[in-house]
Design a protein around this motif. Structure first.
Motif, PDB file in Angstrom:
ATOM      1  N   GLU A 127       0.832  -1.208   0.000  1.00 26.44           N
ATOM      2  CA  GLU A 127       0.000   0.000   0.000  1.00 26.44           C
ATOM      3  C   GLU A 127       0.862   1.253   0.000  1.00 26.44           C
TER       4      GLU A 127
ATOM      5  N   ASN B  71       0.835   4.174  -2.916  1.00 27.15           N
ATOM      6  CA  ASN B  71       0.582   5.584  -2.593  1.00 27.15           C
ATOM      7  C   ASN B  71       1.706   6.481  -3.105  1.00 27.15           C
TER       8      ASN B  71
ATOM      9  N   LYS C   9       1.388   6.821  -6.835  1.00 28.03           N
ATOM     10  CA  LYS C   9       0.315   7.752  -7.226  1.00 28.03           C
ATOM     11  C   LYS C   9       0.804   9.194  -7.159  1.00 28.03           C
ATOM     12  N   GLU C  10       1.530   9.530  -6.097  1.00 26.53           N
ATOM     13  CA  GLU C  10       2.088  10.880  -5.971  1.00 26.53           C
ATOM     14  C   GLU C  10       3.119  11.142  -7.073  1.00 26.53           C
TER      15      GLU C  10
END
Length: 341
Positions: A266, A270, A273-274
């Motif tokens: 996870e 994340n 994605k950034e």
């Protein structure tokens, strides 16, 4: 009595050792051993891509509390991106940030088909990792190669580099009476012809010499960044008609990724994605920067409005797409439905 005490001590030590071994058996697991992965990318050190990759690696290390360490190999140190993609598939190399290799699955070429999108907002909608229709397709196809797609990393929209003035350059319906280099791909060959040029398929390694010797009068298939770094001394004009959307893709071996505990998986998702969100903003700024830089070298950037770019897109979608869509398979029909075409 002493023997019983010694036997008990040995038993306790044995159980302790077994418990310790069991707790560290899952790489990246809760309290488990650390992993070190290799990440290959295809741009030189200190480029935007390299800086983004280093930031990604730093953030992953922080968010996984040091359990996932990634070593960067820039400028294709681990080999040609097609071959490295195969190594990511087998797990010999864990990660890559590069153009998608199409040796195994030619349908992945759909990612650079001409005029799937014409501007940055359309690109975000079609290619984003959250719900982008094309990204979903690329992810599904790569999973068949045991590769997980983590993020798209946009580079630029394609432009046309010209060594001399073209006849009515903003009009795709007029013959330019110019010969230009295109990649040896049916999609780009038909595209170049469709917007009024005579085309000569050549590898990228021959662009400079063919321009210098007059074999061709221009180049199609790259972006202004490429032309600035390699060809600016030979050119007169840039025609920024957003020929195709060029991106690199951050990928990881699927088995290695899934061997991590859920928390670390996870965390990486994340961070990815950034990484992607920042890259879209950076790419647009970078494209504008290189348009300015190449003009400082004496190459005129012919400005076009969104409506003038759309004229090119409409013609290519009408006249060229029917000729090239068989190159991609059923996905092209799905893309057309998504775009309402």
């Amino acid at each position: 009595m002493q023997k019983k005490w010694l036997l008990s001590l040995v038993l306790v030590l044995t159980l302790s050792i077994l418990a310790a071994c069991g707790s560290g058996s899952s790489a990246g697991g809760d309290g488990g051993e650390e992993v070190t992965w290799k990440l290959n990318h295809i741009r030189p050190a200190d480029t935007r891509t390299d800086k983004s990759a280093n930031e990604f690696v730093t953030n992953v290390l922080d968010e996984t509390e040091g359990r996932v360490n990634i070593e960067i190999y820039d400028n294709s140190q681990l080999g040609d991106y097609q071959l490295v993609q195969e190594s990511v598939s087998t797990g010999e190399i864990e990660m890559q940030l590069a153009t998608l290799g199409t040796n195994v699955d030619p349908s992945l070429q759909v990612a650079i088909a001409p005029y799937l999108v014409t501007n940055w907002e359309e690109a975000k909608q079609l290619y984003n990792s959250e719900d982008g229709m094309l990204n979903n397709y690329l992810s599904e196809q790569l999973e068949k190669q045991n590769i997980k797609l983590l993020a798209v990393y946009p580079q630029y929209f394609g432009s046309v580099f010209l060594a001399k003035e073209a006849l009515d350059p903003k009009n795709p319906n007029v013959s330019k009476d110019m010969k230009i280099r295109v990649p040896a791909m049916k999609s780009f060959e038909e595209f170049g012809k469709g917007i009024g040029f005579v085309v000569t398929p050549l590898p990228a390694s021959e662009m400079f010499t063919s321009l210098q010797t007059g074999v061709v009068d221009g180049v199609l298939g790259g972006g202004t960044e490429l032309y600035y770094n390699q060809l600016s001394e030979l050119g007169e004009y840039i025609l920024p008609i957003n020929t195709h959307f060029e991106a690199h893709y951050l990928t990881v071996n699927k088995d290695k990724f899934e061997s991590l505990n859920g928390e670390d998986q996870e965390a990486i998702l994340n961070v990815a994605k950034e990484f992607e969100t920042a890259a879209f903003a950076q790419a647009e700024e970078e494209q504008n920067k290189y348009n300015e830089l190449i003009e400082e070298e004496g190459v005129e950037v012919i400005e076009l409005t969104d409506e003038e770019v759309k004229v090119f897109a409409d013609k290519v979608r009408k006249d060229v797409w029917p000729i090239i869509e068989s190159e991609y398979g059923e996905i092209f029909d799905d893309v057309k439905k998504e775009l309402g075409i």
